[in-house]
Design a protein around this motif. Structure first.
Motif, short mmCIF file in Angstrom:
data_model
loop_
_atom_site.label_atom_id
_atom_site.label_comp_id
_atom_site.label_asym_id
_atom_site.label_seq_id
_atom_site.Cartn_x
_atom_site.Cartn_y
_atom_site.Cartn_z
N VAL A 80 0.99 -1.17 -0.04
CA VAL A 80 -0.12 0.24 -0.02
C VAL A 80 0.80 1.21 0.00
O VAL A 80 0.25 2.29 0.21
CB VAL A 80 -0.68 0.00 1.10
CG1 VAL A 80 -2.05 -1.15 1.02
CG2 VAL A 80 -0.11 0.08 2.52
N LEU A 81 2.09 1.17 0.03
CA LEU A 81 3.02 2.28 -0.25
C LEU A 81 2.60 3.11 -1.25
O LEU A 81 2.74 4.52 -1.04
CB LEU A 81 4.29 1.70 -0.32
CG LEU A 81 4.94 1.62 1.28
CD1 LEU A 81 6.28 1.15 0.78
CD2 LEU A 81 5.03 2.95 2.11
N PRO A 82 2.55 2.74 -2.36
CA PRO A 82 2.06 3.77 -3.44
C PRO A 82 0.92 4.77 -3.36
O PRO A 82 0.71 5.64 -3.84
CB PRO A 82 1.96 2.86 -5.10
CG PRO A 82 2.65 1.53 -4.45
CD PRO A 82 2.44 1.47 -3.01
N LEU A 111 0.92 12.57 -1.45
CA LEU A 111 1.97 13.64 -1.20
C LEU A 111 2.67 13.80 -2.56
O LEU A 111 3.50 14.92 -2.48
CB LEU A 111 3.05 12.40 -0.40
CG LEU A 111 2.65 12.02 0.94
CD1 LEU A 111 3.73 11.25 1.56
CD2 LEU A 111 2.44 13.35 1.82
N GLY A 112 2.48 13.20 -3.55
CA GLY A 112 2.89 13.50 -4.63
C GLY A 112 4.34 12.86 -5.11
O GLY A 112 4.97 12.28 -4.05
N VAL A 140 -3.46 8.79 -16.67
CA VAL A 140 -2.95 8.78 -15.06
C VAL A 140 -2.42 10.20 -14.96
O VAL A 140 -1.92 10.81 -15.82
CB VAL A 140 -1.33 7.80 -15.16
CG1 VAL A 140 -0.83 7.99 -14.15
CG2 VAL A 140 -2.03 6.43 -15.52
N SER A 141 -2.51 10.61 -13.59
CA SER A 141 -2.29 11.87 -13.12
C SER A 141 -1.42 11.71 -12.04
O SER A 141 -1.76 10.80 -11.09
CB SER A 141 -3.68 12.54 -12.69
OG SER A 141 -3.26 13.80 -12.22
N ALA A 200 3.09 3.59 -12.74
CA ALA A 200 2.12 2.95 -13.61
C ALA A 200 0.66 3.23 -13.52
O ALA A 200 -0.07 3.35 -14.40
CB ALA A 200 2.31 1.52 -13.53
N TYR A 201 0.41 3.48 -12.45
CA TYR A 201 -1.09 3.57 -11.96
C TYR A 201 -1.41 5.16 -11.47
O TYR A 201 -2.76 5.45 -11.67
CB TYR A 201 -1.47 2.68 -10.82
CG TYR A 201 -0.95 1.29 -11.27
CD1 TYR A 201 -1.48 0.51 -12.37
CD2 TYR A 201 -0.49 0.60 -10.50
CE1 TYR A 201 -1.24 -0.66 -12.81
CE2 TYR A 201 0.10 -0.79 -10.62
CZ TYR A 201 -0.58 -1.17 -11.96
OH TYR A 201 -0.04 -2.65 -12.14
N GLY A 202 -0.62 5.85 -10.68
CA GLY A 202 -0.89 7.23 -10.41
C GLY A 202 -2.15 7.07 -9.49
O GLY A 202 -1.99 6.43 -8.28
N HIS A 203 -3.10 7.88 -9.53
CA HIS A 203 -4.21 8.05 -8.72
C HIS A 203 -5.22 6.96 -8.61
O HIS A 203 -6.02 6.75 -8.01
CB HIS A 203 -5.04 9.37 -9.00
CG HIS A 203 -4.28 10.53 -8.53
ND1 HIS A 203 -4.55 12.03 -8.92
CD2 HIS A 203 -3.05 11.00 -7.81
CE1 HIS A 203 -3.59 12.88 -8.64
NE2 HIS A 203 -2.83 12.29 -7.82
N LYS A 204 -4.96 6.22 -9.89
CA LYS A 204 -5.96 5.01 -10.15
C LYS A 204 -5.48 3.89 -9.27
O LYS A 204 -6.40 2.74 -9.26
CB LYS A 204 -5.95 4.68 -11.47
CG LYS A 204 -6.42 5.79 -12.63
CD LYS A 204 -6.26 5.12 -13.88
CE LYS A 204 -7.08 6.36 -14.89
NZ LYS A 204 -7.23 5.85 -16.07
#
Length: 553
Positions: A149-151, A157-158, A309-310, A387-391
């Motif tokens: 769950v680190l990502p 935080l960005g 991805v954002s 790879a996934y960003g906010h998703k």
């Protein structure tokens, strides 16, 4: 004849006086030769075994041995009583016992001040550990489901603050880990503190230990075991679905049944007697953790970024909600480094003596383990967020993302293998996190009955604890959503308490570098813990959690 007799009678006292004087002078010369120089006086033979033998004697790890300083044998006192030219036989014999070997022998005796229960409890029952065992245990407890769950923390935080926060947390917890390794044994008293709670209580008192340390330590061990059952059971269900395929006609088992299957496997492995005996289990858990971390970030990166991805940090309204979400992200990062409540226990399985103290092999194993931890956590976090960003799913993290976004374009064999690695790692990690709980339960029996715990009662304790965790996992299946809150509870154990213990025990010079460093880190850790707990509670209330008691998904 009569005159000769009289002369001999008159002569005898004189000769006797001269003979007695000669004998006295000769005895004084001999005494001066013996007593004249204390530095060359031969010391009476010492009956104690050599220092090295007292440190490494196998009996020290298997029986409660306590050595007294004063010999109590009357025969020894009688045998040495006339041989001391200065008189006072017994008293001076003890003085010669500690001179010139007094200092090393005293250290050896202090090092054997073992708690009689240590030889009966699973953590310290065997003291045959080494640097390899330390690396296996540290690596198994350092990488696990918390890394997945680190990502999620990076979505708040960005890039910049996410990487900075992860790096600072890694360096910070590595320093406190070094502090714990150094504080494990005291050169002054010769005592070894093989449990985190014992070191804390010895430093600040039993009352403080019960209030501030007992709950977080037991919560980390018990709560982690519950989370492992949830993750292991859910992944077992997914693993079966992958193997069975889409057209499988077999009736699938429910989540509770899969939890039970995982728990039964954990119960079987839990019968291994002590912490040293599960070194092979920890090795397998370490290898599988490295494998599933590597597979996940490689699959994510090689498949490329998802469309749309954002990476802009998610900013919630109002500002208070955003602040608490940032703090909750810090709690997720802190939760990833939670294995410090096992460090002293792992080091307690090692032999130690004056020439080869246990902190040397322990720190060697820790350095290797955390080098591998860094090589797993940083690519997994950075690659997954890229790879996934906010998703990326907030529940399950990387494990859920792999199946949700790449379930069809990735080989089923790779997905099944990843699931299998997660399951094996979970059941392996369960053993090392449960060991302090097993040790605590058995210590209550041995403390009251003053004898080792019988095998059948030991097995019963472990079965009761494991199935107790199963019950909690079924009753509270949403526990994984509280990772930020749990991280806040774990912060003092990892980041704050070691610094305060160093200040109390080592007493660094005021206003020195170590004094400022430990005060700064310790106070920061406590403040961070309080804020994270408050933030975790706020996020849970504000965002809401799908509460489903006794209804696992």
């Amino acid at each position: 004849m009569r005159e000769k007799t009289i002369k001999s009678t008159l002569k005898t006292p004189s000769d006797a006086v001269r003979s007695e004087a000669d004998t006295k002078r000769e005895r004084e010369r001999k005494m001066e030769a013996v007593v004249g120089d204390d530095s060359v006086a031969p010391a009476p033979p010492v009956s104690a075994p050599p220092v090295q033998m007292q440190y490494n004697s196998p009996s020290l790890s298997r029986s409660p041995l306590l050595i007294t300083l004063e010999p109590t044998s009357d025969n020894n006192n009688n045998n040495n009583q006339g041989s001391n030219p200065r008189g006072g036989g017994g008293h001076n014999r003890n003085r010669s016992f500690f001179t010139p070997l007094g200092s090393p022998i005293r250290k050896a005796i202090q090092m054997t001040k073992l708690d009689p229960q240590d030889a009966w409890l699973p953590i310290t029952e065997s003291r045959n550990g080494n640097a390899y065992y330390a690396a296996f245990h540290t690596l198994c407890s350092g990488i696990g489901i918390q890394a997945l769950v680190l990502p999620v923390s990076f979505t708040i935080l960005g890039w910049t603050w996410g990487i900075i926060s992860l790096t600072i947390a890694f360096i910070w917890q590595l320093y406190t880990l070094w502090v714990l390794v150094k504080l494990h044994e005291s050169a002054e008293t010769g005592m070894r503190y093989s449990r985190y709670l014992h070191l804390f209580s010895a430093t600040f008192g039993d009352k403080m230990g019960k209030i501030f340390a007992a709950f977080p330590i037991m919560y980390l061990s018990g709560g982690t075991c519950v989370a492992l059952i949830i993750v292991g059971g859910s992944t077992s269900k997914l693993f079966f679905q992958i193997l069975c395929g889409e057209g499988c006609a077999a009736k699938p088992m429910t989540s509770v049944e899969w939890y039970l299957v995982f728990t039964c496997a954990a119960v079987i492995l839990a019968q291994l007697p002590n912490l040293n005996s599960i070194a092979g289990v920890s090795l397998i858990g370490s290898i599988t953790a490295i494998c599933f971390c590597t597979i996940m970030w490689l699959v994510s990166v090689t498949n490329g970024r998802l469309d749309g991805v954002s990476y802009d940090p998610i900013k919630e309204e109002p500002n208070m909600a955003y602040i608490f979400s940032v703090l909750n992200a810090f709690g997720i990062i802190a939760f990833a480094f939670r294995g410090h409540n096992l460090t002293l226990e792992i080091q307690g399985t090692m032999p130690s003596d004056e020439k080869k103290p246990s902190h040397v092999p322990m720190w060697r194993g820790v350095k290797v383990a955390y080098l591998i931890v860094a090589l797993c956590l940083f690519p997994l976090t950075i690659g997954g967020y890229w790879a996934y960003g906010h998703k990326i799913p907030s529940s399950g993290g990387m494990l859920t993302a792999i199946y949700q976004f790449h379930g069809r374009d990735t080989s089923q064999a790779v997905l099944a293998l990843t699931s299998l690695f997660v399951i094996v790692n979970a059941v392996s990690s369960f053993q090392i996190y449960a060991m302090p709980m097993f040790d605590d339960m058995e210590s209550k029996y041995t403390g009251r009955m003053n004898r080792p715990c019988p095998w059948w009662l030991r097995a019963l304790f472990r079965v009761m604890f494991t199935y107790g965790c199963f019950f909690v996992a079924v009753a509270i299946p949403f526990l994984g959503s509280l990772s930020g809150l749990i991280g806040g509870v774990a912060v003092p154990i990892t980041f704050a308490y070691p610094c305060f213990m160093w200040l109390k025990i080592k007493k660094p010079k005021k206003q020195s570098f170590m004094w400022y460093l430990n005060w700064g880190l310790g106070v920061s850790g406590i403040v961070l813990s309080v804020i994270l707990i408050a933030a975790g509670v706020y996020v849970v209330i504000d965002t809401g959690i799908k509460v489903s008691f006794f209804k696992p998904a």
